[in-house]
Every structure is written in C-alpha cells, then in structure tokens.
Design a protein around this motif. Sequence first.
Motif, PDB file in Angstrom:
ATOM      1  N   LYS A 134      -4.912  -4.353  -7.073  1.00 32.60           N
ATOM      2  CA  LYS A 134      -5.941  -3.238  -7.287  1.00 32.60           C
ATOM      3  C   LYS A 134      -5.792  -1.945  -7.831  1.00 32.60           C
ATOM      4  O   LYS A 134      -6.214  -1.844  -9.023  1.00 32.60           O
ATOM      5  CB  LYS A 134      -6.351  -2.766  -5.469  1.00 32.60           C
ATOM      6  CG  LYS A 134      -6.638  -4.071  -4.760  1.00 32.60           C
ATOM      7  CD  LYS A 134      -7.005  -3.397  -3.145  1.00 32.60           C
ATOM      8  CE  LYS A 134      -7.106  -4.556  -2.113  1.00 32.60           C
ATOM      9  NZ  LYS A 134      -7.263  -4.353  -0.950  1.00 32.60           N
ATOM     10  N   ASN A 135      -4.936  -1.270  -7.277  1.00 28.82           N
ATOM     11  CA  ASN A 135      -4.383   0.094  -7.893  1.00 28.82           C
ATOM     12  C   ASN A 135      -3.094   0.245  -8.637  1.00 28.82           C
ATOM     13  O   ASN A 135      -2.607   0.910  -9.365  1.00 28.82           O
ATOM     14  CB  ASN A 135      -4.695   1.176  -6.822  1.00 28.82           C
ATOM     15  CG  ASN A 135      -3.562   0.978  -5.795  1.00 28.82           C
ATOM     16  OD1 ASN A 135      -2.510   0.194  -5.735  1.00 28.82           O
ATOM     17  ND2 ASN A 135      -3.819   1.764  -4.842  1.00 28.82           N
ATOM     18  N   GLU A 188      -0.122   0.263  -7.512  1.00 27.32           N
ATOM     19  CA  GLU A 188       0.826   1.119  -6.676  1.00 27.32           C
ATOM     20  C   GLU A 188       1.153   0.361  -5.645  1.00 27.32           C
ATOM     21  O   GLU A 188       2.380   0.349  -4.793  1.00 27.32           O
ATOM     22  CB  GLU A 188       0.046   2.547  -6.517  1.00 27.32           C
ATOM     23  CG  GLU A 188       0.183   3.424  -7.579  1.00 27.32           C
ATOM     24  CD  GLU A 188      -0.721   4.761  -7.374  1.00 27.32           C
ATOM     25  OE1 GLU A 188      -0.606   5.138  -6.038  1.00 27.32           O
ATOM     26  OE2 GLU A 188      -1.237   5.288  -8.182  1.00 27.32           O
TER      27      GLU A 188
END
Length: 95
Positions: free
Chosen positions: A73-74, A76
């Motif tokens: 997703k991100n 991170e």
Amino acid sequence: SLFSAITTHAKQAGTKTIRFDPQLAVKMDTVRKIPVVLASEGSFGQIFDLLSRLEKLRSTIWIDDLRLKGDGKNGEDIICELTMVIFADNPDISD
C-alpha cells in the motif's frame, strides 16, 4: 486468557491484527501444544514491539515460522505472518 493477552499486546504495540487462528491442540504426555497463526500489519517498529511483547509472555512459546513482507500500500507498513506453538499443561494429568 493467553489468547486475550496476545491480542491485547498486538493492540498495545499499535499493530492491526489481520488473522488470529488457533489450531487444534496436540496432547502429549505432560503438555499440550497449541499452534496459533497470527498475522499483523504495522510499521517495522510496531511489529518489533509486538514480537518483543510475545517473547515476554509467561507461557512457553516457540515461533515455528516468521515471514515479513511489504503491505503493497504505502511502502512503510509490513505484514508479519507467524506460526507459533504455545505449550500448556495437560489438564488430563492428575500429577
């Protein structure tokens, strides 16, 4: 109560529990082995905190398999999938 403690530690570490799947207990002579599959999502620090909390539980726990992967997703957060075995007294023994 141990299952409750595990989920509480996951929340306190800031991770999101994706899967919590206790398996059937395996009875042995003096103990029971209870396999549990746990998948949690969070930052590396949160996952590290969760693993540290699991390590400090009073029950004897073995981690049989641990996998870390990106959440896609991100970039991170990571997903930690682990299979642990919890050892508990065998209640069928009267000694």
